[in-house]
Design a protein around this motif. Sequence first.
Motif, PDB file in Angstrom:
ATOM      1  N   HIS A   4      40.537  46.580  37.565  1.00 16.78           N
ATOM      2  CA  HIS A   4      41.584  47.602  37.448  1.00 16.78           C
ATOM      3  C   HIS A   4      41.974  48.155  38.820  1.00 16.78           C
ATOM      4  O   HIS A   4      43.147  48.420  39.073  1.00 16.78           O
ATOM      5  N   ILE A   5      41.001  48.324  39.693  1.00 16.07           N
ATOM      6  CA  ILE A   5      41.310  48.801  41.049  1.00 16.07           C
ATOM      7  C   ILE A   5      42.192  47.783  41.758  1.00 16.07           C
ATOM      8  O   ILE A   5      43.213  48.124  42.365  1.00 16.07           O
ATOM      9  N   TYR A   6      41.810  46.512  41.676  1.00 15.23           N
ATOM     10  CA  TYR A   6      42.594  45.452  42.325  1.00 15.23           C
ATOM     11  C   TYR A   6      44.012  45.393  41.777  1.00 15.23           C
ATOM     12  O   TYR A   6      44.962  45.143  42.526  1.00 15.23           O
ATOM     13  N   GLN A   7      44.186  45.614  40.480  1.00 12.15           N
ATOM     14  CA  GLN A   7      45.510  45.549  39.870  1.00 12.15           C
ATOM     15  C   GLN A   7      46.398  46.730  40.275  1.00 12.15           C
ATOM     16  O   GLN A   7      47.611  46.625  40.233  1.00 12.15           O
ATOM     17  N   ALA A   8      45.787  47.824  40.672  1.00 14.13           N
ATOM     18  CA  ALA A   8      46.545  49.040  40.970  1.00 14.13           C
ATOM     19  C   ALA A   8      47.021  49.128  42.416  1.00 14.13           C
ATOM     20  O   ALA A   8      47.759  50.036  42.758  1.00 14.13           O
ATOM     21  N   ILE A   9      46.592  48.196  43.254  1.00 16.65           N
ATOM     22  CA  ILE A   9      46.931  48.284  44.674  1.00 16.65           C
ATOM     23  C   ILE A   9      47.780  47.094  45.103  1.00 16.65           C
ATOM     24  O   ILE A   9      47.804  46.068  44.431  1.00 16.65           O
TER      25      ILE A   9
END
Length: 119
Positions: free
Chosen positions: A48-53
């Motif tokens: 989720h972190i990777y998808q948000a940046i």
Amino acid sequence: MKVLFGSQGLWDIVEVGFEEPDDIDIITDEKDEELILLRKQDNKALYHIYQAIDEVIFESISATQSSKEAWDMLYRTYRGEEKVKIVRLQMVRCEFDGLRMKDSETIKEFYNRTILLLK
């Protein structure tokens, strides 16, 4: 992001993290199942972190091994101490003032270089 993690029961793993046991040989089946669940939660939070940046920011955290490590790096970078923010802003201003597109540079390359200033 906190709301997303909270809604999926992932905030604790991001905030606190988890440590791999030193001696894997003495892990019981129950502990092994718990460890597998924690790894899955951590991987899901990291996803989720990777998808948000965006790509530029991803490059700076792609070497992290856990969601906590990635979150802490992002937090330090974007929510740091007030003095750090001021110094960083001054550095970005100076770099931005001197920013010029090179004759041999494409618009995309110039854009990417500009975005790198902001990370």
